[in-house]
Design a protein around this motif. Structure first.
Motif, PDB file in Angstrom:
ATOM      1  N   ILE A  38    -129.411   0.927 -30.892  1.00  0.00           N
ATOM      2  CA  ILE A  38    -130.362   2.040 -30.981  1.00  0.00           C
ATOM      3  C   ILE A  38    -131.524   1.514 -31.819  1.00  0.00           C
ATOM      4  CG2 ILE A  38    -130.765   4.421 -31.680  1.00  0.00           C
ATOM      5  CD1 ILE A  38    -127.786   4.900 -31.559  1.00  0.00           C
ATOM      6  N   CYS A  39    -132.741   1.758 -31.310  1.00  0.00           N
ATOM      7  CA  CYS A  39    -133.941   1.238 -31.967  1.00  0.00           C
ATOM      8  C   CYS A  39    -134.629   2.378 -32.716  1.00  0.00           C
ATOM      9  CB  CYS A  39    -134.874   0.683 -30.892  1.00  0.00           C
ATOM     10  SG  CYS A  39    -136.445   0.049 -31.511  1.00  0.00           S
ATOM     11  N   GLY A  40    -135.348   2.032 -33.769  1.00  0.00           N
ATOM     12  CA  GLY A  40    -136.151   3.046 -34.454  1.00  0.00           C
ATOM     13  C   GLY A  40    -137.082   3.769 -33.494  1.00  0.00           C
ATOM     14  N   SER A  41    -137.562   3.042 -32.491  1.00  0.00           N
ATOM     15  CA  SER A  41    -138.468   3.684 -31.534  1.00  0.00           C
ATOM     16  C   SER A  41    -137.712   4.657 -30.612  1.00  0.00           C
ATOM     17  CB  SER A  41    -139.237   2.641 -30.716  1.00  0.00           C
ATOM     18  OG  SER A  41    -138.370   1.917 -29.894  1.00  0.00           O
ATOM     19  N   ASP A  42    -136.394   4.465 -30.446  1.00  0.00           N
ATOM     20  CA  ASP A  42    -135.601   5.463 -29.703  1.00  0.00           C
ATOM     21  C   ASP A  42    -135.613   6.808 -30.440  1.00  0.00           C
ATOM     22  OD1 ASP A  42    -134.813   3.752 -27.636  1.00  0.00           O
ATOM     23  OD2 ASP A  42    -133.054   3.059 -28.742  1.00  0.00           O
ATOM     24  N   GLY A  60    -132.258   3.046 -24.278  1.00  0.00           N
ATOM     25  CA  GLY A  60    -131.663   1.749 -24.610  1.00  0.00           C
ATOM     26  C   GLY A  60    -132.445   0.592 -24.024  1.00  0.00           C
ATOM     27  N   HIS A  61    -133.283  -0.042 -24.860  1.00  0.00           N
ATOM     28  CA  HIS A  61    -134.066  -1.186 -24.386  1.00  0.00           C
ATOM     29  C   HIS A  61    -133.654  -2.474 -25.084  1.00  0.00           C
ATOM     30  CE1 HIS A  61    -136.321   0.638 -27.752  1.00  0.00           C
ATOM     31  NE2 HIS A  61    -136.445  -0.622 -28.117  1.00  0.00           N
ATOM     32  N   GLU A  62    -132.603  -2.404 -25.904  1.00  0.00           N
ATOM     33  CA  GLU A  62    -132.146  -3.618 -26.600  1.00  0.00           C
ATOM     34  C   GLU A  62    -130.689  -3.843 -26.199  1.00  0.00           C
ATOM     35  OE1 GLU A  62    -132.700  -3.020 -30.807  1.00  0.00           O
ATOM     36  OE2 GLU A  62    -134.801  -2.459 -30.571  1.00  0.00           O
ATOM     37  N   PHE A  63    -130.463  -4.714 -25.222  1.00  0.00           N
ATOM     38  CA  PHE A  63    -129.082  -4.904 -24.783  1.00  0.00           C
ATOM     39  C   PHE A  63    -128.843  -6.316 -24.252  1.00  0.00           C
ATOM     40  CE2 PHE A  63    -131.481  -3.216 -21.188  1.00  0.00           C
ATOM     41  CZ  PHE A  63    -131.063  -4.005 -20.130  1.00  0.00           C
ATOM     42  N   THR A 161    -133.597  -9.290 -28.294  1.00  0.00           N
ATOM     43  CA  THR A 161    -134.233  -8.574 -27.184  1.00  0.00           C
ATOM     44  C   THR A 161    -135.408  -7.714 -27.647  1.00  0.00           C
ATOM     45  OG1 THR A 161    -132.711  -6.675 -27.342  1.00  0.00           O
ATOM     46  CG2 THR A 161    -132.053  -8.499 -25.900  1.00  0.00           C
ATOM     47  N   ASP A 162    -135.496  -7.458 -28.968  1.00  0.00           N
ATOM     48  CA  ASP A 162    -136.633  -6.675 -29.480  1.00  0.00           C
ATOM     49  C   ASP A 162    -136.904  -6.948 -30.961  1.00  0.00           C
ATOM     50  OD1 ASP A 162    -138.486  -4.814 -30.350  1.00  0.00           O
ATOM     51  OD2 ASP A 162    -137.476  -3.065 -29.569  1.00  0.00           O
ATOM     52  N   VAL A 163    -135.922  -6.705 -31.827  1.00  0.00           N
ATOM     53  CA  VAL A 163    -136.176  -6.702 -33.273  1.00  0.00           C
ATOM     54  C   VAL A 163    -136.792  -8.018 -33.760  1.00  0.00           C
ATOM     55  CG1 VAL A 163    -135.071  -6.643 -35.543  1.00  0.00           C
ATOM     56  CG2 VAL A 163    -134.394  -5.006 -33.774  1.00  0.00           C
TER      57      VAL A 163
HETATM   58 ZN   LIG Z   1    -136.492  -1.507 -29.923  1.00  0.00          ZN
END
Ligand SMILES: [Zn+2]
Ligand SMILES: [Zn+2]
Length: 384
Positions: A38-42, A60-63, A161-163
């Motif tokens: 779970i991202c802060g942007s979620d 969910g964009h980080e997987f 994938t993002d962070v």
């Molecule tokens: Zn993210």
């Protein structure tokens, strides 16, 4: 299959009746999800701040996951490959992808003149289902999915994938010169990573500003930086000026975005009345505390709606503003090397491991900043 299901602001649950994704295009792949963050942007979606976030969608964009099915035109990955999937959906062929602006792909989200497609990030980012599920469809599978090296811990991979790329690009966009003073607003996962990466570009001093003591404690140790709690500072901008010989910081990084605290008017306009695209307090502080001729780097997420920024100060101080969604695919090769060499330790940020079935509770904990939460990762039952 089991998947996170958005029911409206502050209402998220795990449902078992989400249809399995199918190959819709010859370049698609289906991925069995092994980890999903779970991202802060979620949380901006969860709080109802992003337009056109539809009930029934899966975030969910980080997987990361295993390829279990491929379309007839997929050549770069094969069934059985374990892959990390960048949060940007990019075609690899359009004018923007050819400039390595993989966050601005024109094909994956043609309705928008701004951002490209993003997994699980509302219909303003293309309306794709995300990876907080057992399975997910990955378009343009010849472009984004990157095979996870044998030696890499899956917990490190999911943060690539993002962070990690977003934090790294925040520092990169800052144009940091040897010895520069860099101020990072926000000690969430992105701010933590930006502070860590600022040193890699030659920073001489790194300062992180937030109000959550536990996160300041973490980043102080993790990124070896100075930390200050803005709720204890009378005026964060005045403080930064004072500690930089009245000149201001060389580089300021906004790693907060639309839900910044610290200013009543911004909170009211941007978070309560929704009269602007989020609260711009962190951005105000960044613009007002950077030196004349300095650089403000923005990676905090703001919606597509207008917001009030002190543009006169930008002009009169001669500030350069640089901003974008991270170009994950461009950065992955060098970041994989940094993880291999022990320069970056992404998995240290993971504080919570939650079964996907308990996704509602995970959002609640992360949103309310309970239990010293920094980064929660969801594990689907089908992951083992
Ligand atoms: Zn993210
Ligand atoms: Zn493209």
């Amino acid at each position: 299959m089991l998947a996170m299901n958005f029911r409206g602001p502050f209402r998220v649950r795990a449902d078992r009746d989400k249809p399995y994704p199918e190959i819709e295009h010859p370049e698609d792949a289906i991925v069995r999800v092994l980890r999903s963050c779970i991202c802060g942007s979620d949380l901006h979606l969860y709080h109802g701040l992003v337009p056109d976030t539809r009930v029934g969608s899966t975030f969910g964009h980080e997987f990361i996951g295993e390829i279990v099915e491929v379309g007839s035109a997929v050549e770069k990955v094969k069934i059985g490959d374990k892959v990390m999937v960048p949060f940007n959906i990019a075609c690899g062929k359009c004018a923007f992808c050819r400039q390595e602006l993989y966050g601005n792909c024109h094909e994956s989200n043609p309705e928008s003149g701004a951002v490209g497609g993003i997994f699980g990030y509302s219909h303003t980012a293309g309306g794709y289902n995300g990876g907080q599920a057992e399975y997910v469809r990955v378009p343009y599978a010849n472009v984004g999915p990157t095979v996870i090296p044998e030696w890499m811990d899956p917990d490190d991979a999911v943060l690539l994938t993002d962070v990690v790329p977003t934090g790294y690009q925040a520092a990169e966009m800052g144009g940091i010169q040897e010895g520069d003073t860099v101020v990072v607003f926000g000690a969430g996962p992105i701010g933590i990573m930006a502070a860590k990466c600022a040193w890699l570009f030659g920073a001489g001093r790194v300062i992180v500003i937030d109000e959550l003591e536990y996160r300041l404690d973490f980043v102080k140790d993790y990124a070896q930086c100075e930390v200050y709690n803005f709720s204890e500072l009378e005026d964060p901008v005045g403080f930064i000026k004072k500690t930089t010989d009245s000149l201001g910081a060389d580089v300021c990084i906004d790693a907060v975005g639309a839900e910044a605290a610290g200013n009543t008017m911004n909170t009211l306009l941007g978070r309560k009345l929704l009269l602007q695209g989020g609260s711009t307090t962190a951005l105000h502080w960044a613009i007002n505390s950077v030196k004349k001729g300095g650089i403000v780097s923005i990676v905090g997420v703001y919606g597509p709606i207008d917001a009030l920024v002190p543009i006169g100060n930008v002009v009169n101080k001669g500030i350069t503003i640089r901003a974008n969604q991270a170009s994950v695919k461009r950065l992955l090769p060098r970041l994989i090397e940094h993880v291999r060499n022990g320069i970056i330790d992404p998995k240290a940020l993971i504080t919570h491991r939650v079964p996907l079935e308990e996704v509602g509770e995970a959002y609640h904990i992360f949103s309310r900043k309970l239990d010293n939460c920094i980064k929660p990762v969801l594990i689907p039952p089908s992951a083992s």
